[in-house]
Design a protein around this motif. Sequence first.
Motif, PDB file in Angstrom:
ATOM      1  N   SER A 190       0.878  -1.115  -0.134  1.00  0.00           N
ATOM      2  CA  SER A 190      -0.203  -0.151   0.142  1.00  0.00           C
ATOM      3  C   SER A 190       0.812   1.226   0.054  1.00  0.00           C
ATOM      4  CB  SER A 190      -0.823  -0.061   1.216  1.00  0.00           C
ATOM      5  OG  SER A 190      -1.718  -1.149   1.179  1.00  0.00           O
ATOM      6  N   LEU A 191       0.694   2.180  -1.041  1.00  0.00           N
ATOM      7  CA  LEU A 191       1.302   3.157  -1.173  1.00  0.00           C
ATOM      8  C   LEU A 191       0.678   4.627  -0.640  1.00  0.00           C
ATOM      9  CD1 LEU A 191       3.450   5.182  -2.617  1.00  0.00           C
ATOM     10  CD2 LEU A 191       2.136   4.769  -4.385  1.00  0.00           C
ATOM     11  N   ASP A 192       1.507   5.539   0.108  1.00  0.00           N
ATOM     12  CA  ASP A 192       0.927   6.960  -0.080  1.00  0.00           C
ATOM     13  C   ASP A 192       1.734   7.713  -0.979  1.00  0.00           C
ATOM     14  OD1 ASP A 192      -0.826   6.735   2.148  1.00  0.00           O
ATOM     15  OD2 ASP A 192       0.581   7.155   3.720  1.00  0.00           O
ATOM     16  N   LEU A 193       0.991   8.251  -1.769  1.00  0.00           N
ATOM     17  CA  LEU A 193       1.216   9.190  -2.974  1.00  0.00           C
ATOM     18  C   LEU A 193       2.045  10.526  -2.351  1.00  0.00           C
ATOM     19  CD1 LEU A 193      -1.671   9.262  -5.168  1.00  0.00           C
ATOM     20  CD2 LEU A 193       0.573   7.768  -5.618  1.00  0.00           C
ATOM     21  N   ARG A 194       2.931  10.964  -3.163  1.00  0.00           N
ATOM     22  CA  ARG A 194       3.697  12.055  -2.638  1.00  0.00           C
ATOM     23  C   ARG A 194       2.874  13.115  -2.344  1.00  0.00           C
ATOM     24  NH1 ARG A 194       7.974  14.273  -6.374  1.00  0.00           N
ATOM     25  NH2 ARG A 194       8.369  12.151  -6.729  1.00  0.00           N
ATOM     26  N   ASP A 227       6.544  21.679  -5.632  1.00  0.00           N
ATOM     27  CA  ASP A 227       5.372  22.027  -6.494  1.00  0.00           C
ATOM     28  C   ASP A 227       5.448  21.301  -8.019  1.00  0.00           C
ATOM     29  OD1 ASP A 227       4.344  22.638  -3.840  1.00  0.00           O
ATOM     30  OD2 ASP A 227       3.959  24.631  -4.580  1.00  0.00           O
ATOM     31  N   ALA A 228       6.238  21.649  -8.609  1.00  0.00           N
ATOM     32  CA  ALA A 228       6.624  21.304 -10.024  1.00  0.00           C
ATOM     33  C   ALA A 228       6.328  19.727 -10.219  1.00  0.00           C
ATOM     34  CB  ALA A 228       7.602  21.891 -10.842  1.00  0.00           C
ATOM     35  N   SER A 229       6.531  18.986  -9.101  1.00  0.00           N
ATOM     36  CA  SER A 229       6.652  17.461  -9.052  1.00  0.00           C
ATOM     37  C   SER A 229       5.205  16.833  -8.903  1.00  0.00           C
ATOM     38  CB  SER A 229       7.405  17.178  -8.170  1.00  0.00           C
ATOM     39  OG  SER A 229       7.038  17.024  -6.806  1.00  0.00           O
ATOM     40  N   TYR A 230       4.007  17.666  -8.606  1.00  0.00           N
ATOM     41  CA  TYR A 230       2.899  17.065  -8.441  1.00  0.00           C
ATOM     42  C   TYR A 230       2.203  17.143  -9.695  1.00  0.00           C
ATOM     43  CZ  TYR A 230       3.839  17.902  -3.546  1.00  0.00           C
ATOM     44  OH  TYR A 230       4.495  17.918  -2.304  1.00  0.00           O
ATOM     45  N   ALA A 235      -1.589  22.282  -6.037  1.00  0.00           N
ATOM     46  CA  ALA A 235      -0.415  21.973  -7.179  1.00  0.00           C
ATOM     47  C   ALA A 235      -0.825  21.020  -8.017  1.00  0.00           C
ATOM     48  CB  ALA A 235       0.922  21.662  -6.170  1.00  0.00           C
ATOM     49  N   TYR A 236      -1.585  19.969  -7.200  1.00  0.00           N
ATOM     50  CA  TYR A 236      -2.230  18.777  -8.245  1.00  0.00           C
ATOM     51  C   TYR A 236      -3.436  19.234  -9.266  1.00  0.00           C
ATOM     52  CZ  TYR A 236       0.398  14.900  -6.312  1.00  0.00           C
ATOM     53  OH  TYR A 236       1.469  14.075  -5.902  1.00  0.00           O
ATOM     54  N   LEU A 237      -4.084  20.349  -8.829  1.00  0.00           N
ATOM     55  CA  LEU A 237      -5.216  20.538  -9.871  1.00  0.00           C
ATOM     56  C   LEU A 237      -4.646  20.795 -11.323  1.00  0.00           C
ATOM     57  CD1 LEU A 237      -7.092  22.937  -7.465  1.00  0.00           C
ATOM     58  CD2 LEU A 237      -7.851  20.668  -8.170  1.00  0.00           C
ATOM     59  N   PRO A 238      -3.835  21.335 -11.767  1.00  0.00           N
ATOM     60  CA  PRO A 238      -3.888  21.632 -13.204  1.00  0.00           C
ATOM     61  C   PRO A 238      -3.237  20.072 -13.798  1.00  0.00           C
ATOM     62  CG  PRO A 238      -2.416  23.342 -12.098  1.00  0.00           C
ATOM     63  CD  PRO A 238      -2.858  22.288 -10.826  1.00  0.00           C
ATOM     64  N   THR A 239      -2.616  19.301 -13.141  1.00  0.00           N
ATOM     65  CA  THR A 239      -2.480  17.900 -13.810  1.00  0.00           C
ATOM     66  C   THR A 239      -3.666  17.021 -14.249  1.00  0.00           C
ATOM     67  OG1 THR A 239      -0.705  16.176 -13.984  1.00  0.00           O
ATOM     68  CG2 THR A 239      -1.933  16.671 -12.048  1.00  0.00           C
ATOM     69  N   LEU A 240      -4.672  17.357 -13.351  1.00  0.00           N
ATOM     70  CA  LEU A 240      -5.830  16.444 -13.158  1.00  0.00           C
ATOM     71  C   LEU A 240      -6.687  17.080 -14.394  1.00  0.00           C
ATOM     72  CD1 LEU A 240      -6.870  16.596  -9.646  1.00  0.00           C
ATOM     73  CD2 LEU A 240      -6.263  14.549 -10.922  1.00  0.00           C
ATOM     74  N   MET A 241      -6.660  18.424 -14.545  1.00  0.00           N
ATOM     75  CA  MET A 241      -7.272  18.759 -15.680  1.00  0.00           C
ATOM     76  C   MET A 241      -6.727  18.637 -17.142  1.00  0.00           C
ATOM     77  SD  MET A 241     -10.066  20.171 -14.115  1.00  0.00           S
ATOM     78  CE  MET A 241      -9.722  18.761 -12.997  1.00  0.00           C
ATOM     79  N   GLU A 242      -5.441  18.274 -17.136  1.00  0.00           N
ATOM     80  CA  GLU A 242      -4.691  18.297 -18.279  1.00  0.00           C
ATOM     81  C   GLU A 242      -4.512  16.892 -18.809  1.00  0.00           C
ATOM     82  OE1 GLU A 242      -1.145  20.308 -17.358  1.00  0.00           O
ATOM     83  OE2 GLU A 242      -1.991  22.288 -17.361  1.00  0.00           O
TER      84      GLU A 242
END
Length: 363
Positions: A116-120, A130-133, A274-281
């Motif tokens: 079981s993993l906890d994501l970063r 933040d750029a790594s999210y 920080a994760y929101l843009p990658t979800l939308m893209e």
Amino acid sequence: MSSRRGLTGLGIGVAAAGAATAAGVATDRVLRARRKDRAVPRPADDPVLEQHGSVVVADDGVPLYVEIDEPGDRDDTATTGAKATTVLLVHGYAHSQALWAQQRRAIHDAGYRVVSLDLRGHGRSGEGDDASYTIAQLGRDVASVVEQAVPDGPVALVGHSMGGMALMALAEQRPELVRDRVVGVALISTSAGGLSEVNFGLGKQLGGVVHRLGPGAVARADRQQNAFNAARLLGRNVESALVHRYSFGGPVPRDVIRDLAEMIFGTRLHVIGAYLPTLMEHDREAALPAFEGIETLIMHGTRDRMTPIAHGESLGRALQGAELVVVKRAGHVLPLETPELVSAQLLAFLERAERSTQDEEAT
């Protein structure tokens, strides 16, 4: 309350955590509260890591917290006999590996090794820049976990929401790893892309406002993280109602809602933003063919407001031969809303994957 502040609160609530985290709480009370910011201990410094977990180091040095259940390593359950396959559980946006508690036990009790993993940035894992999210980085993180925590033998991948997207990124980046090691993939309440069109059940116009305000609202609230936390105490009923609305499709026990809210609010607001843009893209339909030829399970609720059922149906069309399980009147967080069903479907999926592997070896 001004309409703009109300929409800002709504933007935080809907965008943050994929489950309506803080809407209605991050309003005037948050802006007026005054608390000195306190440092949050880094997960890597937590002594619990040394006692109950392990650390996998990502390719950029971020420590990722994992827990490993070896077959037969618990005294309180009877295992049915060790299986060859290791099962890797990957949670979604603003959750943690606690999401899988019931499935983890059921899978382990069936004789599987479970990782079981906890994501970063989530749970007890460390934070990166933040750029790594990004979902791309999450794909590399999953590869690191497989290589370090599951160095040999077959592996089945199970991902919920953003966790499923991370598995798609892994397939995109490392098709040879999927081909050589992965015997099955389960995609629960997830999407191959098009999330920028989701209106969260609010209608097209208001849904568009949430998309525009959400990231900025989260970023502003992060500057007063402790004030935000204090305001939660003043709005528990609002918080619970919104977490329920955006996470579940029907009645669930109150303690389940509270447990999920604690997972969501255990995630730092700047990480959520920080994760929101990658979800939308996110757009990885082209990566899905890497899963062809392996056992695949898709599960989706008909009342999912975060990744509507059309996303699950699209995955079913793209992955010919996949088992598509549509859960009527259920929402986004199926592992908590319908835990017995999810456990049963995962066990059946794993049995099919094991049989396929054995058949291949026999030929």
